[in-house]
Structures are given as structure tokens and as C-alpha cells.
Motif scaffolding. Structure first.
Motif, PDB file in Angstrom:
ATOM      1  N   THR A 279       0.798  -1.312   0.089  1.00  0.00           N
ATOM      2  CA  THR A 279       0.036   0.139   0.057  1.00  0.00           C
ATOM      3  C   THR A 279       0.778   1.204   0.007  1.00  0.00           C
ATOM      4  O   THR A 279       0.590   2.074  -0.597  1.00  0.00           O
ATOM      5  CB  THR A 279      -0.858  -0.022   1.149  1.00  0.00           C
ATOM      6  OG1 THR A 279      -1.721  -1.113   1.091  1.00  0.00           O
ATOM      7  CG2 THR A 279      -1.740   1.164   1.433  1.00  0.00           C
TER       8      THR A 279
ATOM      9  N   LYS B 292       2.223   1.737  -3.253  1.00  0.00           N
ATOM     10  CA  LYS B 292       1.554   2.223  -4.559  1.00  0.00           C
ATOM     11  C   LYS B 292       0.756   3.394  -4.247  1.00  0.00           C
ATOM     12  O   LYS B 292       0.653   4.136  -5.300  1.00  0.00           O
ATOM     13  CB  LYS B 292       0.355   1.009  -4.598  1.00  0.00           C
ATOM     14  CG  LYS B 292      -0.399   0.967  -5.782  1.00  0.00           C
ATOM     15  CD  LYS B 292      -1.313  -0.238  -5.857  1.00  0.00           C
ATOM     16  CE  LYS B 292      -2.273  -0.306  -6.954  1.00  0.00           C
ATOM     17  NZ  LYS B 292      -3.130  -1.376  -7.221  1.00  0.00           N
ATOM     18  N   HIS B 293       0.365   3.685  -3.078  1.00  0.00           N
ATOM     19  CA  HIS B 293      -0.095   5.249  -2.910  1.00  0.00           C
ATOM     20  C   HIS B 293       0.411   5.817  -1.675  1.00  0.00           C
ATOM     21  O   HIS B 293       0.948   5.377  -0.654  1.00  0.00           O
ATOM     22  CB  HIS B 293      -1.528   4.703  -2.246  1.00  0.00           C
ATOM     23  CG  HIS B 293      -2.498   3.960  -3.417  1.00  0.00           C
ATOM     24  ND1 HIS B 293      -2.882   4.236  -4.491  1.00  0.00           N
ATOM     25  CD2 HIS B 293      -2.878   2.744  -3.113  1.00  0.00           C
ATOM     26  CE1 HIS B 293      -3.211   3.347  -4.965  1.00  0.00           C
ATOM     27  NE2 HIS B 293      -3.550   2.321  -4.378  1.00  0.00           N
TER      28      HIS B 293
ATOM     29  N   GLN C 253       0.902   7.447   1.582  1.00  0.00           N
ATOM     30  CA  GLN C 253       0.609   7.477   2.852  1.00  0.00           C
ATOM     31  C   GLN C 253       1.162   7.881   3.842  1.00  0.00           C
ATOM     32  O   GLN C 253       2.297   7.829   4.009  1.00  0.00           O
ATOM     33  CB  GLN C 253       0.153   5.881   3.063  1.00  0.00           C
ATOM     34  CG  GLN C 253      -0.481   5.044   2.021  1.00  0.00           C
ATOM     35  CD  GLN C 253      -1.946   4.981   2.210  1.00  0.00           C
ATOM     36  OE1 GLN C 253      -2.579   4.887   3.307  1.00  0.00           O
ATOM     37  NE2 GLN C 253      -2.743   5.549   1.153  1.00  0.00           N
TER      38      GLN C 253
ATOM     39  N   GLU D 155       6.465  10.329   1.418  1.00  0.00           N
ATOM     40  CA  GLU D 155       5.102  10.277   1.211  1.00  0.00           C
ATOM     41  C   GLU D 155       4.445  11.364   1.297  1.00  0.00           C
ATOM     42  O   GLU D 155       3.541  11.545   0.632  1.00  0.00           O
ATOM     43  CB  GLU D 155       4.566   9.420   2.435  1.00  0.00           C
ATOM     44  CG  GLU D 155       5.295   7.855   2.456  1.00  0.00           C
ATOM     45  CD  GLU D 155       5.049   7.152   1.143  1.00  0.00           C
ATOM     46  OE1 GLU D 155       3.673   7.127   0.946  1.00  0.00           O
ATOM     47  OE2 GLU D 155       5.883   6.575   0.823  1.00  0.00           O
TER      48      GLU D 155
ATOM     49  N   LYS E 147       2.158  13.035  -1.964  1.00  0.00           N
ATOM     50  CA  LYS E 147       0.597  13.222  -1.481  1.00  0.00           C
ATOM     51  C   LYS E 147       0.372  14.796  -2.004  1.00  0.00           C
ATOM     52  O   LYS E 147      -0.663  14.981  -2.553  1.00  0.00           O
ATOM     53  CB  LYS E 147       0.298  12.983  -0.109  1.00  0.00           C
ATOM     54  CG  LYS E 147      -1.341  13.519   0.098  1.00  0.00           C
ATOM     55  CD  LYS E 147      -2.055  12.272  -0.432  1.00  0.00           C
ATOM     56  CE  LYS E 147      -1.915  10.799   0.008  1.00  0.00           C
ATOM     57  NZ  LYS E 147      -2.949  10.071  -0.634  1.00  0.00           N
TER      58      LYS E 147
ATOM     59  N   TRP F  31       0.239  14.844  -5.723  1.00  0.00           N
ATOM     60  CA  TRP F  31      -1.127  14.222  -6.370  1.00  0.00           C
ATOM     61  C   TRP F  31      -2.083  15.526  -6.219  1.00  0.00           C
ATOM     62  O   TRP F  31      -2.800  15.582  -7.037  1.00  0.00           O
ATOM     63  CB  TRP F  31      -1.478  13.158  -5.489  1.00  0.00           C
ATOM     64  CG  TRP F  31      -2.774  12.533  -5.940  1.00  0.00           C
ATOM     65  CD1 TRP F  31      -2.667  11.607  -6.854  1.00  0.00           C
ATOM     66  CD2 TRP F  31      -4.039  12.704  -5.555  1.00  0.00           C
ATOM     67  NE1 TRP F  31      -4.248  11.225  -7.088  1.00  0.00           N
ATOM     68  CE2 TRP F  31      -4.865  11.918  -6.473  1.00  0.00           C
ATOM     69  CE3 TRP F  31      -4.839  13.628  -4.533  1.00  0.00           C
ATOM     70  CZ2 TRP F  31      -6.194  12.026  -6.306  1.00  0.00           C
ATOM     71  CZ3 TRP F  31      -6.112  13.669  -4.485  1.00  0.00           C
ATOM     72  CH2 TRP F  31      -6.891  13.035  -5.115  1.00  0.00           C
TER      73      TRP F  31
END
Length: 458
Positions: free
Chosen positions: A327, A330-331, A333, A365, A369, A372
């Protein structure tokens, strides 16, 4: 004998002897062999030439002499060959006859002579071929026609030949039914479908044939269903309920399915284990997620699923790490994101173990984020608003959130203000309310004025 005498008495070398033999010629001997062949076989001129050249190795002049002086009438040879073929074959079509004569190297002129001087009833030939085809047993009318066409009769000849036959097609269907039953397990309806859809019998013929069979269909249905269930369980690692649902879709009543299942020796825990093996290869989940999939997606009982998980040999602490790491990779966090996302997917011990063993750079991270959000094209963010959002929505520390914003490099904050204003304009807000919202989101007056100029809200 002559070669042996030359070698023994005259001391010639074998090379000299062979040269003398093959260059001196044997025309009468070649003629003798040619006539002998013609007398016992129906040969074309070209086939006889090949035989004299290849089988007897006569020189060209001897072969030519033999062909020019032998007793053969090539057209009669073709006629004789044709009669022999018609006598030997169980029904020969026009196309097959021509092909066979050409294989014997008869000329087109020879073949035309045969067809002009021999009366052949092609429908009678097709009828004879049809009777030969029927000897295999279990063929429908359409099946016979299809085989006749494969033997190169015309469709019209095949139809006419079949009309001459005195055949009990129901008896043929009955024989086909027994053949099918001997080759595979099938249900009554499956047998009907095979007779109609594959063997080309009419539905009436299939039904009549089945009525003649000495078969206990109730028992046969159960045997067939047992075979289907075992095959499906082996192929798809099904649960008991999965078997019931799958078989009901095939039209079986649940009472019959249950009666058959109860007679089968199926280890449902082993099936749950097989399904778990598949899930482990396809998905990176936690122990509780695999248990949920086994029970709610594949309908294994809680006891079966738990037994399969316990017997799997998987280190579930490490599996929790792998799932969480997947996780993170992939994303983007935060620590708080992971706690929130995994608290219901792991036991407390698995969660704590995974959090302490994953590899994560929280600054990175936060940076991913932040990137994004800036590139998502939806609601825009001011520099301070982005930091606040990363902290409040994802639990990044102020230092991490600030790093995430600063790592973005050059950002068009005016464009972000435009995106934000357009987002809130969808809610029907007034010009004054939009200004108030963007100020609350910590856009500068310069950025707000730019957005007002571009968006021109009412």
C-alpha cells in the motif's frame, strides 16, 4: 551372370563392366518388362515410363523403344483402371475418380475417353458410399450427407442418394446415443442436446431414440451430476455453497444437488486451502482480508476458512508487513493513513508489527501526496492551505507537510486559486462568498483577484 563372367574370366574392373552394361542398351529386355507390366496392371504411359526409369533403371533409348513398341492401348488402360477403381471402392464420386486417374498419370485425353465410353450412375455410387458410411453406425441423415460431400459427391447427388435409402433414423439415433453414453457422463437433456446440436438428428428422432434406451435416468442424472460437481470442485476450488449455486445455475434443483453432494467425499477445508493459495498468488492482503474473501466471496464456512488459514503455513505477521508495504509503495500514505486503513484489516498485534517493520520515508510520502493534490485538477490549494490539508486529512506532521509543499518546486498558485474558485462555483456561491472561502483557504489577495478575473463570478 554376364557381369560375373566378365569379372571372373576377363578381369575387367567393376566400373568398366557397369559402364559397358549401361551404355550398350537392352531395348528388347525393356520391352519385355513393359509388356509384362501392362499385362498384369492398368498403367498409363507416364507411369510406365517412371517405372522403367526408376524401378528397372533402363537407359533413355531403351525406355523410349519399350513405350513405342509395347502392346498397350493407353485409353483402354485408363478404362481398365476405372473399372477396377469402381469395383474396389465403396462408392466413388466423379471428382475422386478423376483424382485417382491423375494420380496414375493418365492424361486428360485418356480420362475424357473413359468418361465418354463408360456409363456411370453417380447417384448409385453415392448410394453405395452412403451405405458404407452407415456401417460406422449412429449417423443422422444430415451426417450421411455431410460425409458424402466430404467424399466429393455434389450436394444434389448426396441428397438424391439419401432419398433412395431405407434407413431407420431413430435406430441410428439410438446407436449414436449409446455411443455418446459410453464415451462420457451426460444428463438426459445433455444427451438430447448432443444428438440434435452435434450429431444433427431432429429433436423428434432424439426423443424417440432416448425412449428406447434402457437407462435409469434418475440414477444417471445423479451419476452425471456427481461427475460435474467433482470436476468443478477440482477445477475451481469451490465451497459447498459455491457448488450449490453454480449447479443451480445449470438448472438442477437444490434438493437433487444436496442429495448428490452428501454422497461425495469432498474435503472442504482442503478446497478452502486451494482457494487461499490462489488468492495469495493474486492479491497482497492481510489475514483478516483473506478470511473475509473466503467466507463472503467464495462462501466457505467460518470454520473452513479459519482452518485453511491456520494450515496455510503463512507467517501472517510478515504478510501484514507485505500488505502494508504494498500500500505504501503504491499510494502515498502517512502513518495515520496506514493506521486508519489497516485497523480493521489486521489484528492489533499484526498492525503494530507491520507499522514497526515497513520501510517508509514520511517526508517522501508527504511530497508524493502533495504532488497528487496539486496535479489532480480538482479543488485548488494555496501553499498554506495545502500544508493544513496534509496535516488535518492525513496526519502528516507540520514538518512533513511543509517538506511536501516545498518539494513541489515551482507551482502556479494563481492557477490553484482559479481551480479552487471554479470548484466552489459549482456550489452556486456568490462572488462575495467565493472571496470569503478563498481567504479562509489562505490564498493571497493577489491570487484571489487573479481568480476573480479569470472566473468572473456573478
Amino acid at each position: 551372370p554376364m557381369i560375373n563372367e566378365l569379372k571372373t574370366n576377363y578381369d575387367f574392373s567393376e566400373e568398366d563392366i557397369l559402364w559397358a552394361v549401361y551404355t550398350s542398351g537392352w531395348p528388347e529386355e525393356a520391352l519385355h518388362y513393359a509388356n509384362s507390366i501392362i499385362e498384369n496392371n492398368d498403367f498409363s504411359r507416364l507411369l510406365l515410363l517412371d517405372s522403367l526409369n526408376d524401378d528397372f533403371s533402363y537407359i533413355e533409348s531403351d525406355v523410349r523403344y519399350a513405350l513405342d513398341n509395347c502392346t498397350a492401348d493407353w485409353k483402354q488402360e485408363a478404362l481398365g483402371r476405372t473399372k477396377w477403381l469402381l469395383d474396389q471402392e465403396f462408392g466413388m464420386s466423379y471428382v475422386r475418380l478423376v483424382e485417382s486417374l491423375k494420380l496414375r498419370l493418365f492424361t486428360d485425353e485418356d480420362i475424357e475417353y473413359v468418361l465418354a465410353n463408360l456409363t456411370i450412375d453417380w447417384i448409385a455410387e453415392a448410394e453405395e458410399a452412403a451405405l458404407d458410411i452407415l456401417n460406422t453406425g449412429g449417423l443422422s441423415r444430415q451426417g450421411v450427407i455431410r460425409n458424402l460431400v466430404l467424399r466429393k459427391f455434389s450436394t444434389e447427388q448426396a441428397l438424391a442418394a439419401v432419398e433412395r435409402l431405407d434407413v431407420d433414423w431413430i435406430a441410428e439415433a439410438e446407436e449414436a446415443a449409446y455411443d455418446i453414453l459410453n464415451s462420457k457422463e451426460t444428463s438426459r437433456q445433455g444427451l438430447i442436446d448432443t444428438l440434435v446440436e452435434i450429431r444433427d438428428f431432429s429433436k423428434e428422432q432424439a426423443l424417440s431414440a432416448i425412449e428406447r434406451l434402457d437407462v435409469d435416468w434418475e440414477e444417471k442424472e445423479k451419476e452425471y451430476l456427481a461427475t460435474v460437481i467433482l470436476k468443478d470442485v477440482d477445477a475451481f476450488a469451490l465451497s459447498r455453497q459455491g457448488v450449490i449455486d453454480r449447479t443451480k445455475r445449470d438448472g438442477y434443483e437444490e434438493t437433487i444437488i444436496l442429495a448428490v453432494i452428501d454422497t461425495l467425499d469432498i474435503d472442504w477445508i482442503a478446497e478452502a486451502g486451494d482457494r487461499l493459495d490462489y488468492l495469495l498468488k493474486e492479491y497482497n492482503l492481510t489475514r483478516l482480508e483473506y478470511l473475509d474473501r473466503l467466507q463472503n466471496s467464495y462462501y466457505f464456512t467460518k470454520a473452513e476458512a479459519e482452518a485453511a488459514v491456520a494450515q496455510s503455513g503463512v507467517n501472517w505477521m510478515e504478510q501484514a508487513v507485505r500488505s502494508m508495504q504494498h500500500t505504501v509503495d503504491k499510494h502515498a500514505q502517512s502513518y495515520d493513513d496506514l493506521v486508519f486503513n489497516f485497523k480493521d484489516r489486521c489484528s492489533k498485534e499484526e498492525l503494530e508489527y507491520a507499522l514497526s517493520h515497513i520501510v517508509a520515508d514520511w517526508d517522501l510520502e508527504a511530497s508524493q501526496k502533495a504532488e497528487w493534490y496539486i496535479n489532480s485538477g480538482h479543488n485548488g490549494y494555496s501553499p498554506e492551505g495545502l500544508v493544513d490539508h496534509l496535516m488535518s486529512s492525513h496526519g502528516f506532521t507540520k514538518e512533513q507537510a511543509t517538506y511536501g509543499r516545498e518539494s513541489l518546486g515551482d507551482v502556479d498558485w494563481n492557477k490553484q486559486a482559479v481551480n479552487s474558485m471554479r470548484w466552489f462555483m459549482n456550489g452556486g456561491h456568490s462572488r462575495e462568498k467565493l472571496i470569503e472561502i478563498l481567504r479562509e483557504d489562505k490564498f493571497t489577495e493577489e491570487q484571489i483577484n487573479y481568480a476573480l478575473k479569470v472566473c468572473n463570478p456573478k
